[in-house]
Write a protein that holds these residues in place. Structure first.
Motif, PDB file in Angstrom:
ATOM      1  N   LEU A 155       1.427  -6.644  -1.319  1.00 10.80           N
ATOM      2  CA  LEU A 155       2.678  -7.223  -0.836  1.00 10.80           C
ATOM      3  C   LEU A 155       3.867  -6.341  -1.183  1.00 10.80           C
ATOM      4  CD1 LEU A 155       4.353  -9.509   0.386  1.00 10.80           C
ATOM      5  CD2 LEU A 155       4.239 -10.678  -1.836  1.00 10.80           C
ATOM      6  N   TRP A 156       3.919  -5.862  -2.419  1.00 12.27           N
ATOM      7  CA  TRP A 156       5.019  -4.982  -2.810  1.00 12.27           C
ATOM      8  C   TRP A 156       5.046  -3.734  -1.936  1.00 12.27           C
ATOM      9  CZ3 TRP A 156       4.905  -1.093  -7.356  1.00 12.27           C
ATOM     10  CH2 TRP A 156       6.162  -0.492  -7.501  1.00 12.27           C
ATOM     11  N   GLY A 157       3.883  -3.152  -1.699  1.00  8.14           N
ATOM     12  CA  GLY A 157       3.833  -1.948  -0.877  1.00  8.14           C
ATOM     13  C   GLY A 157       4.298  -2.183   0.545  1.00  8.14           C
ATOM     14  N   VAL A 158       4.069  -3.380   1.068  1.00  9.26           N
ATOM     15  CA  VAL A 158       4.483  -3.678   2.444  1.00  9.26           C
ATOM     16  C   VAL A 158       5.987  -3.925   2.521  1.00  9.26           C
ATOM     17  CG1 VAL A 158       4.258  -5.323   4.345  1.00  9.26           C
ATOM     18  CG2 VAL A 158       2.224  -4.540   3.142  1.00  9.26           C
ATOM     19  N   ILE A 159       6.545  -4.710   1.604  1.00 10.65           N
ATOM     20  CA  ILE A 159       7.959  -5.054   1.725  1.00 10.65           C
ATOM     21  C   ILE A 159       8.874  -3.942   1.221  1.00 10.65           C
ATOM     22  CG2 ILE A 159       7.457  -7.511   1.575  1.00 10.65           C
ATOM     23  CD1 ILE A 159       8.458  -7.525  -1.250  1.00 10.65           C
ATOM     24  N   ASP A 160       8.370  -3.055   0.362  1.00 14.36           N
ATOM     25  CA  ASP A 160       9.192  -1.951  -0.158  1.00 14.36           C
ATOM     26  C   ASP A 160       8.692  -0.613   0.386  1.00 14.36           C
ATOM     27  OD1 ASP A 160      11.491  -1.673  -1.586  1.00 14.36           O
ATOM     28  OD2 ASP A 160      10.554  -1.535  -3.547  1.00 14.36           O
ATOM     29  N   ARG A 161       8.079  -0.647   1.543  1.00 17.98           N
ATOM     30  CA  ARG A 161       7.341   0.497   2.103  1.00 17.98           C
ATOM     31  C   ARG A 161       8.213   1.701   2.411  1.00 17.98           C
ATOM     32  NH1 ARG A 161       8.904  -3.271   5.066  1.00 17.98           N
ATOM     33  NH2 ARG A 161       9.973  -2.893   7.033  1.00 17.98           N
ATOM     34  N   ARG A 162       9.496   1.495   2.718  1.00 16.73           N
ATOM     35  CA  ARG A 162      10.349   2.612   3.133  1.00 16.73           C
ATOM     36  C   ARG A 162      11.163   3.176   1.979  1.00 16.73           C
ATOM     37  NH1 ARG A 162      13.020  -0.275   8.188  1.00 16.73           N
ATOM     38  NH2 ARG A 162      14.609   1.349   7.936  1.00 16.73           N
ATOM     39  N   ASP A 163      11.164   2.526   0.835  1.00 19.82           N
ATOM     40  CA  ASP A 163      11.941   3.009  -0.303  1.00 19.82           C
ATOM     41  C   ASP A 163      11.145   3.950  -1.202  1.00 19.82           C
ATOM     42  OD1 ASP A 163      14.067   1.597   0.568  1.00 19.82           O
ATOM     43  OD2 ASP A 163      13.939  -0.004  -0.908  1.00 19.82           O
ATOM     44  N   ARG A 164       9.834   3.816  -1.178  1.00 20.97           N
ATOM     45  CA  ARG A 164       8.974   4.662  -2.012  1.00 20.97           C
ATOM     46  C   ARG A 164       7.799   5.132  -1.162  1.00 20.97           C
ATOM     47  NH1 ARG A 164      10.984   0.505  -5.001  1.00 20.97           N
ATOM     48  NH2 ARG A 164      11.832   0.966  -7.080  1.00 20.97           N
ATOM     49  N   ARG A 165       7.722   6.418  -0.931  1.00 20.38           N
ATOM     50  CA  ARG A 165       6.749   6.944   0.028  1.00 20.38           C
ATOM     51  C   ARG A 165       5.305   6.699  -0.391  1.00 20.38           C
ATOM     52  NH1 ARG A 165       8.571  10.664   3.742  1.00 20.38           N
ATOM     53  NH2 ARG A 165       6.565  11.754   3.695  1.00 20.38           N
ATOM     54  N   VAL A 166       5.068   6.653  -1.702  1.00 28.36           N
ATOM     55  CA  VAL A 166       3.691   6.477  -2.163  1.00 28.36           C
ATOM     56  C   VAL A 166       3.237   5.022  -2.076  1.00 28.36           C
ATOM     57  CG1 VAL A 166       4.202   6.058  -4.607  1.00 28.36           C
ATOM     58  CG2 VAL A 166       2.077   7.223  -3.962  1.00 28.36           C
ATOM     59  N   LEU A 167       4.179   4.086  -1.984  1.00 31.20           N
ATOM     60  CA  LEU A 167       3.811   2.677  -2.028  1.00 31.20           C
ATOM     61  C   LEU A 167       2.902   2.243  -0.875  1.00 31.20           C
ATOM     62  CD1 LEU A 167       6.702   0.398  -3.322  1.00 31.20           C
ATOM     63  CD2 LEU A 167       4.417   0.710  -4.235  1.00 31.20           C
ATOM     64  N   PRO A 168       3.150   2.654   0.357  1.00 33.08           N
ATOM     65  CA  PRO A 168       2.222   2.250   1.421  1.00 33.08           C
ATOM     66  C   PRO A 168       0.793   2.735   1.175  1.00 33.08           C
ATOM     67  CG  PRO A 168       4.272   3.034   2.372  1.00 33.08           C
ATOM     68  CD  PRO A 168       4.326   3.360   0.907  1.00 33.08           C
ATOM     69  N   VAL A 169       0.645   3.922   0.601  1.00 28.63           N
ATOM     70  CA  VAL A 169      -0.700   4.415   0.266  1.00 28.63           C
ATOM     71  C   VAL A 169      -1.332   3.513  -0.780  1.00 28.63           C
ATOM     72  CG1 VAL A 169      -2.044   6.368  -0.580  1.00 28.63           C
ATOM     73  CG2 VAL A 169       0.006   6.772   0.801  1.00 28.63           C
ATOM     74  N   ALA A 170      -0.553   3.169  -1.814  1.00 24.60           N
ATOM     75  CA  ALA A 170      -1.061   2.281  -2.863  1.00 24.60           C
ATOM     76  C   ALA A 170      -1.412   0.920  -2.290  1.00 24.60           C
ATOM     77  CB  ALA A 170      -0.022   2.145  -3.978  1.00 24.60           C
TER      78      ALA A 170
END
Length: 600
Positions: free
Chosen positions: A172-187
């Motif tokens: 969920l964090w990776g989806v909603i904060d996906r554009r602020d941290r590039r690695v988050l969508p991968v995680a």
């Protein structure tokens, strides 16, 4: 890009850590010391420790057979080595400082607290993404309090539910904060793959998060191209790595969806891959084009799934033997619906979970409407889905609690800010009320008078429906289990809730434990338990090669069956009617209500 500066107050910044430390200390203070913890485990945690022991004893990595459970030869469990491996590593680590039993107890203590720490940290991040720098720490601190006393995070909880909560929150964090941290969508993609490898309990919520990523791409187009591709890299890459690393041979043949199998992995990989293909090719095209391409690709994946791997389109327990459905599943507390709870004498504090879900659902949808926020809409949809799952089966409330935490944190922080800005004491009182609403110990106090959650945990075993019954635990004392373990190895007949303890504390094989893949063994046990006459019971005991029978005079399982009209030999035996073909074996454990009988 949205920036979330650190809170100005050092106390606020450290609030989640302080709350976690306090809750962890309270949990540790109430937990049994050393190896005694092994006698207080719930069924799933005991079964997990048996799997870890088997792995450390040399069982093959891809061999998930429980050979000491069920009929001769056992059956393949539906659990994942992805949880067994870190637990085994912790046991080996603590082996350096203690004997094996103490090492196991320390691993059982550390693991759930690590998972709780991860949940607190992730809720803090989600709260920050949704409500700003002050809301994050408040959300994390509330999360610690909301899981205080929850059986899935108490010392000894090593099944897999706590890990699934953490992975859902990471996704969920990776989806909603996906554009602020590039690695988050991968995680986030890796979290999706790992959660699917562990189990399917949160599958609808994982699917909604994935569709949420697709929805953001549909709404915003080219700016979401990078996050979608990175999410697909994590998810498809994670599945490509984890499937060959974890899946047993049966998973390649498929035909089931209660565990990591081709029926689950292939459609998810194709679906996420289809989303990535659409993002790579038509992100700059109009919404109508994007929607048409994505829907077309999803339709193709759906058609392929229907034709090649349809197992995941049916309910995992749909193939359960009707005989077991009526005599076992109907009485599993975690599988009961909200309607069942209302119709029976359920403990009032349980309804607090549903009230919390309704409150946070309304709040999330309100924020989504007022702020025109897709992130809040996704959170609201997830809470609504978790509320529906929890209403269908009580086991779903663990995800509902986790998803509610950041909503409560954002709201409490906003109310506190209103009070601090001089808008009146009503804002401060409202903030306090929301804080109390979020904490289960408040529900217990409201439903049980002056009783605290700690007292409730001590009285009932745990504060959630996953807890082992305290009367059952009173039977499986160290002395009683030592007496059972000292007997020559054989086959044990006992009610299903005893099975994991027989496996954990002895070398015997037992017919039954509450796992749906062991249908033959569970049915055999029920044939013995519900036999109409002692002669019929004796014939069944001989048929299945049973050497010992266990009866716990305080066990509620057989009395529950009897009240529903399913009485028989087992209930009569528990009531003291011992036939001549059974000989009681002394246990030298007067503190235990367990009775061990040898079958003559």
């Amino acid at each position: 890009m949205t920036q979330h500066p650190a809170p100005h107050s050092p106390l606020l910044r450290w609030l989640p850590a302080i709350a976690f430390a306090y809750v962890a200390l309270m949990m540790l203070a109430r937990a049994p010391a050393g190896p005694e913890l092994l006698f207080a485990l719930g069924n799933d945690s005991a079964m997990r420790l048996v799997s870890v022991r088997d792995l450390l004893a040399g069982q093959g990595w891809f061999d998930l057979t429980q050979s000491r459970l069920g009929l001769e030869g056992g059956f393949e469990m539906h659990w994942s080595r992805l949880i067994d491996a870190p637990l085994a590593g912790l046991v080996l680590l603590f082996d350096l400082f203690a004997d094996r039993l103490h090492a196991e107890a320390r691993a059982l203590t550390v693991w759930p607290l690590l998972m709780l720490a991860a949940v607190v940290a992730l809720v803090t991040r989600i709260g920050t993404a949704l409500g700003g720098a002050a809301a994050g720490p408040v959300s994390g601190a509330l999360a610690a309090g909301m899981f205080w006393g929850d059986a899935r995070f108490l010392p000894g909880a090593i099944d897999h539910h706590n890990a699934q909560v953490a992975l859902l929150l990471l996704l969920l964090w990776g989806v909603i904060d996906r554009r602020d941290r590039r690695v988050l969508p991968v995680a986030a993609g890796l979290a999706l793959a790992a959660s699917l490898a562990i189990g399917v309990e949160t599958l609808p919520l994982l699917a909604l998060c994935t569709f949420g990523m697709a929805g953001f791409w549909l709404a915003h187009g080219a700016v979401e191209r990078g996050p979608v591709l990175r999410f697909a890299l994590g998810a498809v890459g994670g599945l490509a790595l984890l499937f060959p690393a974890l899946a047993p041979a049966s998973a390649y043949a498929g035909g089931y969806c209660d565990a990591f199998a081709i029926d689950l992995a292939l459609p998810v990989a194709l679906g996420v891959g289809a989303m990535a293909l659409a993002a790579a090719t038509v992100s700059h095209r109009p919404l109508r084009t994007r929607a048409g391409v994505l829907l077309g690709l999803f339709a193709g994946v759906g058609a392929l799934t229907l034709a090649a791997t349809p197992a995941c389109l049916s309910e995992p327990y749909g193939a359960l033997d009707p005989y077991l459905d009526a005599r076992w599943m109907a009485f599993v507390r975690e599988a009961r619906s909200l309607a069942d709870l209302i119709a029976t004498d359920a403990e009032p504090f349980l309804f607090g979970y549903y009230l919390l879900g309704l409150a946070t659902l309304a709040l999330a949808l309100s924020y989504a409407w007022r702020r025109r926020s897709g992130a809040w809409l996704l959170v609201g949809i997830l809470i609504g889905c978790a509320l529906a799952i929890g209403s269908y089966q009580l086991r779903g409330v663990f995800a509902l609690t986790a998803l509610s935490a950041p909503v409560m944190g954002v709201t409490t922080a906003a109310l506190h800010r209103g009070w601090r800005d001089g808008r009146g004491t009503g804002w401060g009182l409202a903030a306090l009320a929301f804080t109390l609403l979020a904490l289960p110990m408040s529900w217990v106090q409201l439903s049980n008078g002056a009783e605290t959650l700690t007292q409730h945990v001590a009285r009932s075993g745990n504060a959630t429906p996953a807890a082992p019954d305290r009367d059952t635990l009173a039977c499986f004392t160290p002395g009683a289990m030592a007496a059972l373990a000292a007997l020559p190895e054989g086959v044990v007949s006992a009610p299903s809730n005893f099975g994991t303890r027989v496996l954990l504390h002895s070398g015997h094989r037992t017919l039954s434990a509450p796992y749906h893949r062991n249908q033959d063994g569970m049915r055999a046990q029920l044939e013995i338990t519900l036999a109409a006459t002692p002669e019929a019971a004796r014939a069944a005991l001989q048929k299945y090669g049973v050497d010992y029978m266990l009866v716990c005079l305080k066990d509620p399982e057989l009395s529950t069956l009897a009240r529903a009209g399913f009485d028989g030999f087992g209930y009569a035996l528990e009531s003291g009617a011992v036939p001549g073909f059974l000989t009681e074996i002394p246990t030298d454990a007067p503190e235990s209500a367990l009775r061990i009988y040898r079958v003559n």
